[in-house]
Design a protein around this motif. Structure first.
Motif, PDB file in Angstrom:
ATOM      1  N   VAL A   5      14.077  43.522  28.753  1.00  9.85           N
ATOM      2  CA  VAL A   5      14.393  44.905  28.413  1.00  9.85           C
ATOM      3  C   VAL A   5      15.790  45.243  28.923  1.00  9.85           C
ATOM      4  O   VAL A   5      16.096  44.990  30.096  1.00  9.85           O
ATOM      5  N   ALA A   6      16.623  45.822  28.075  1.00  7.18           N
ATOM      6  CA  ALA A   6      17.900  46.374  28.523  1.00  7.18           C
ATOM      7  C   ALA A   6      17.677  47.812  28.965  1.00  7.18           C
ATOM      8  O   ALA A   6      17.171  48.632  28.191  1.00  7.18           O
ATOM      9  N   LEU A   7      18.019  48.110  30.219  1.00 13.20           N
ATOM     10  CA  LEU A   7      17.864  49.454  30.778  1.00 13.20           C
ATOM     11  C   LEU A   7      19.208  50.152  30.802  1.00 13.20           C
ATOM     12  O   LEU A   7      20.137  49.689  31.479  1.00 13.20           O
ATOM     13  N   LEU A   8      19.316  51.266  30.090  1.00 13.40           N
ATOM     14  CA  LEU A   8      20.537  52.064  30.075  1.00 13.40           C
ATOM     15  C   LEU A   8      20.223  53.441  30.646  1.00 13.40           C
ATOM     16  O   LEU A   8      19.130  53.985  30.426  1.00 13.40           O
ATOM     17  N   ALA A   9      21.169  54.019  31.362  1.00 13.38           N
ATOM     18  CA  ALA A   9      20.994  55.360  31.922  1.00 13.38           C
ATOM     19  C   ALA A   9      22.342  56.045  32.040  1.00 13.38           C
ATOM     20  O   ALA A   9      23.385  55.399  32.119  1.00 13.38           O
ATOM     21  N   VAL A  32      13.952  44.656  23.707  1.00  9.89           N
ATOM     22  CA  VAL A  32      14.037  46.088  23.426  1.00  9.89           C
ATOM     23  C   VAL A  32      15.071  46.724  24.346  1.00  9.89           C
ATOM     24  O   VAL A  32      15.500  46.124  25.342  1.00  9.89           O
ATOM     25  N   ILE A  33      15.440  47.979  24.024  1.00 17.56           N
ATOM     26  CA  ILE A  33      16.339  48.774  24.855  1.00 17.56           C
ATOM     27  C   ILE A  33      15.603  50.054  25.247  1.00 17.56           C
ATOM     28  O   ILE A  33      14.966  50.692  24.407  1.00 17.56           O
ATOM     29  N   GLU A  57      18.499  50.874  17.644  1.00 15.49           N
ATOM     30  CA  GLU A  57      17.065  51.001  17.893  1.00 15.49           C
ATOM     31  C   GLU A  57      16.781  50.986  19.391  1.00 15.49           C
ATOM     32  O   GLU A  57      17.027  49.998  20.078  1.00 15.49           O
ATOM     33  N   PHE A  58      16.251  52.093  19.895  1.00 15.19           N
ATOM     34  CA  PHE A  58      15.796  52.199  21.266  1.00 15.19           C
ATOM     35  C   PHE A  58      14.281  52.318  21.243  1.00 15.19           C
ATOM     36  O   PHE A  58      13.731  53.213  20.603  1.00 15.19           O
ATOM     37  N   ALA A  59      13.598  51.436  21.967  1.00 13.57           N
ATOM     38  CA  ALA A  59      12.138  51.457  21.946  1.00 13.57           C
ATOM     39  C   ALA A  59      11.583  52.658  22.692  1.00 13.57           C
ATOM     40  O   ALA A  59      10.572  53.242  22.287  1.00 13.57           O
ATOM     41  N   LEU A  60      12.223  53.045  23.796  1.00 18.19           N
ATOM     42  CA  LEU A  60      11.798  54.195  24.587  1.00 18.19           C
ATOM     43  C   LEU A  60      13.029  54.964  25.044  1.00 18.19           C
ATOM     44  O   LEU A  60      14.013  54.363  25.495  1.00 18.19           O
ATOM     45  N   THR A  61      12.974  56.277  24.942  1.00 19.78           N
ATOM     46  CA  THR A  61      14.039  57.145  25.435  1.00 19.78           C
ATOM     47  C   THR A  61      13.410  58.350  26.106  1.00 19.78           C
ATOM     48  O   THR A  61      12.516  58.989  25.545  1.00 19.78           O
ATOM     49  N   ILE A  62      13.860  58.667  27.322  1.00 23.49           N
ATOM     50  CA  ILE A  62      13.422  59.879  28.004  1.00 23.49           C
ATOM     51  C   ILE A  62      14.633  60.764  28.257  1.00 23.49           C
ATOM     52  O   ILE A  62      15.772  60.335  28.120  1.00 23.49           O
TER      53      ILE A  62
END
Length: 247
Positions: A5-9, A32-33, A57-62
């Motif tokens: 998983v690529a984690l972006l913040a 996924v990202i 495509e981002f699988a999850l975004t908060i």
């Protein structure tokens, strides 16, 4: 089975940094990202950042705390400019984002802490600089979250902390703003001492979850110049150097 998983913040509307990070992500063989919030708040290129995100495509975004500032009542004229630049569709997209998310009951995504997007989960800043909290403090701020991995943003500082109970907390650092200062709860500075954009790769292996951190150089001149033209000399310096200017 491996899962990457690529984690972006903390992109903060820095489209140039985001472009560089996404180019690097494409070379890493991730599945996924995930996006951990504070996405479009910033006086650089809010709409361009939104358009780039929506084409990826981002699988999850908060959402993050400053994402909320773009749709909650706010009298800051700088926020009003961001809202105008973004347009109604981007604001509605932000409004629809969750505060937290859970992946397969193994990973909890939050921006600050699981219960408060304004909380620094790992760092105490009462000295004016970030110091890692005692394990008991961190456990208390987790508020009973039982997932084996908690991923968070907000502090802009890349960090992996493992607790005695086996839980891991991962902060990937900031894509778009690698240094900043704030006056709450006390005046403090968060600095990475490098202008490189930051993200992390979270990987599930047969032995558990692990994290590695990626530092991505990019041409900061355009982002820094844009910040200066918008009257944000502080951001211009922070983006260019990874440091907060001396007062």
């Amino acid at each position: 089975m491996r899962y990457r998983v690529a984690l972006l913040a903390d992109i903060h509307a820095n489209v140039w940094a985001l472009e560089a990070v996404l180019a690097d992500v494409r070379q890493q063989g991730v599945d996924v990202i995930w996006n951990l919030g504070d996405i479009l708040h910033g006086e650089l290129k809010p709409r361009a950042t939104y358009d780039l995100l929506r084409s990826t495509e981002f699988a999850l975004t908060i959402r993050g705390n400053q994402d909320r500032e773009l749709y909650e009542p706010n009298a800051d004229p700088r926020v009003e400019w961001m809202i105008r630049d973004l347009g109604a569709d981007a604001i509605e997209w932000l409004r629809g984002l969750p505060a937290t998310a859970v992946f397969e009951d193994e990973v909890l995504l939050c921006h600050g802490s699981p219960t408060n997007d304004l909380c620094y989960l790992l760092e105490d800043v009462t000295s004016g600089h970030p110091l890692v909290r005692d394990e008991e403090e961190i456990a208390g701020l987790l508020a009973g979250a039982a997932q084996s991995v908690i991923v968070c943003g907000h502090t802009h500082i890349p960090r992996l902390v493992r607790l005695a109970n086996g839980q891991a907390i991962v902060n990937p650092g900031s894509v778009g703003l690698v240094a900043y200062s704030d006056d709450t709860p006390v005046p403090h500075a968060m600095e990475n001492y490098s202008p490189d954009a930051s993200y992390a790769i979270l990987e599930k292996t047969p032995s558990g979850w692990d994290a590695t951190f990626r530092k991505v150089p990019y041409d900061t001149r355009e982002a820094s110049r844009t910040a200066a033209e918008l009257g944000r000399s502080d951001w211009a310096h922070q983006i260019a150097t990874g440091r907060v200017a001396k007062r």
